[in-house]
Design an enzyme around this catalytic site. Sequence first.
Site, PDB file in Angstrom:
ATOM      1  N   LEU A  35      -8.579  56.084 -22.990  1.00  0.00           N
ATOM      2  CA  LEU A  35      -8.696  56.083 -21.524  1.00  0.00           C
ATOM      3  C   LEU A  35      -8.971  57.486 -20.982  1.00  0.00           C
ATOM      4  O   LEU A  35      -8.454  58.471 -21.517  1.00  0.00           O
ATOM      5  CB  LEU A  35      -7.374  55.610 -20.907  1.00  0.00           C
ATOM      6  N   GLU A  77       3.720  60.279 -27.976  1.00  0.00           N
ATOM      7  CA  GLU A  77       4.793  60.639 -27.050  1.00  0.00           C
ATOM      8  C   GLU A  77       4.973  59.612 -25.924  1.00  0.00           C
ATOM      9  O   GLU A  77       6.069  59.451 -25.385  1.00  0.00           O
ATOM     10  CB  GLU A  77       4.474  61.997 -26.419  1.00  0.00           C
ATOM     11  N   ARG A  93      -2.299  50.064 -23.569  1.00  0.00           N
ATOM     12  CA  ARG A  93      -1.456  50.875 -24.451  1.00  0.00           C
ATOM     13  C   ARG A  93      -0.168  50.156 -24.849  1.00  0.00           C
ATOM     14  O   ARG A  93       0.637  50.706 -25.597  1.00  0.00           O
ATOM     15  CB  ARG A  93      -1.156  52.224 -23.773  1.00  0.00           C
ATOM     16  N   ARG A 116       1.181  56.212 -13.905  1.00  0.00           N
ATOM     17  CA  ARG A 116       1.610  55.414 -15.057  1.00  0.00           C
ATOM     18  C   ARG A 116       3.077  54.965 -14.993  1.00  0.00           C
ATOM     19  O   ARG A 116       3.447  53.995 -15.654  1.00  0.00           O
ATOM     20  CB  ARG A 116       1.393  56.214 -16.352  1.00  0.00           C
ATOM     21  N   HIS A 132       0.035  62.692 -16.092  1.00  0.00           N
ATOM     22  CA  HIS A 132       1.469  62.609 -16.355  1.00  0.00           C
ATOM     23  C   HIS A 132       2.176  63.859 -15.829  1.00  0.00           C
ATOM     24  O   HIS A 132       1.548  64.911 -15.673  1.00  0.00           O
ATOM     25  CB  HIS A 132       1.718  62.578 -17.873  1.00  0.00           C
ATOM     26  N   CYS A 141       1.751  65.527 -26.258  1.00  0.00           N
ATOM     27  CA  CYS A 141       1.673  64.068 -26.417  1.00  0.00           C
ATOM     28  C   CYS A 141       1.356  63.632 -27.837  1.00  0.00           C
ATOM     29  O   CYS A 141       1.440  62.446 -28.149  1.00  0.00           O
ATOM     30  CB  CYS A 141       0.678  63.485 -25.431  1.00  0.00           C
TER      31      CYS A 141
HETATM   32  N1  LIG Z   1       1.501  62.328 -22.777  1.00  0.00           N
HETATM   33  C1  LIG Z   1       0.204  62.506 -22.618  1.00  0.00           C
HETATM   34  O1  LIG Z   1      -0.235  63.505 -22.078  1.00  0.00           O
HETATM   35  N2  LIG Z   1      -0.603  61.552 -23.039  1.00  0.00           N
HETATM   36  C2  LIG Z   1      -2.013  61.592 -22.952  1.00  0.00           C
HETATM   37  C3  LIG Z   1      -2.564  60.219 -22.928  1.00  0.00           C
HETATM   38  C4  LIG Z   1      -4.051  60.204 -22.824  1.00  0.00           C
HETATM   39  C5  LIG Z   1      -4.657  58.825 -22.873  1.00  0.00           C
HETATM   40  N3  LIG Z   1      -6.093  58.910 -22.931  1.00  0.00           N
HETATM   41  C6  LIG Z   1      -4.262  58.005 -21.665  1.00  0.00           C
HETATM   42  O2  LIG Z   1      -4.984  58.037 -20.665  1.00  0.00           O
HETATM   43  O3  LIG Z   1      -3.264  57.317 -21.706  1.00  0.00           O
END
Ligand SMILES: NC(=O)NCCC[C@H](N)C(=O)O
Length: 258
Positions: A19, A67, A87, A133, A163, A248
């Site tokens: 994403l 994470e 997810r 989120r 986040h 993450c």
């Molecule tokens: N804890 C984080 O910084 N996670 C990154 C998640 C990136 C992933 N592409 C997302 O949009 O969920």
Amino acid sequence: MPSQKALIRRPGPRLADGLVTHVERTPVDPERALTQWEAYVAALREHGWETVEVGAADDCPDAVFVEDAVVMYRNVALITRPGAASRRGETAGVEEAVSRLGCSVNRVREPGTLDGGDVLKVGDTIYVGRGGRTNADGVAQLRAVFEPLGAKVVAVPVSKVLHLKSAVTALPEGTVVGYGPLVDAPSLFPRFLPVPEEAGAHVVLLGGGKLLMATSAPRTAELYSDLGLEPVLVDIGEFEKLEGCVTCLSVRLRELHS
Ligand SMILES: NC(=O)NCCC[C@H](N)C(=O)O
């Protein structure tokens, strides 16, 4: 003896479809991503962390960002319910891994949503980002699980980044660091240090004064060195294309006893 373990999950075959929300999509090179991930894992190991690989979730492009699937406080795990439906298939493997390590397990239930990237622990204070989120019910469930254990949960608004930990993390003595333009409410933190680069706001505490951080924040690395800290730099450029950062790609379990 307290152990230092870190959960990791290798990039899956669909990584490039991960994403993107706040950045424009640019193509991800899967081979380079794997090389960068291996170097990230090697850096954890070189600094005393035993890595524990979580089983694959190959249908989930973002599973490498492990994470987001769990929040740990001492040896208590809260398995999240990620805000992005794509997810949600990531959590089962993470639950299995923390159960195997002897953690007690709680789960965020519908209608709550919570991503681990929205949770920043500073001592016994747990900051939780209410943003794209993580919803209010997720915040309430986090509070209900961890406050009885002695944590103080502080909710903070997150509107400019994915986040909370895309905006802020903390140095070893607890100073919160962030890139000013992306932090909604810096005054909520008792000590806040603005840094000159977005990725400079992302540090993983390796122990002592060592900070794992991205090569994309060289000026902030210099600032931290000047403060007597020791940046350990890794190139995670392919993951940054998917809004990932150093925090993450692992879950550090600091207070397990083995
Ligand atoms: N804890 C984080 O910084 N996670 C990154 C998640 C990136 C992933 N592409 C997302 O949009 O969920």
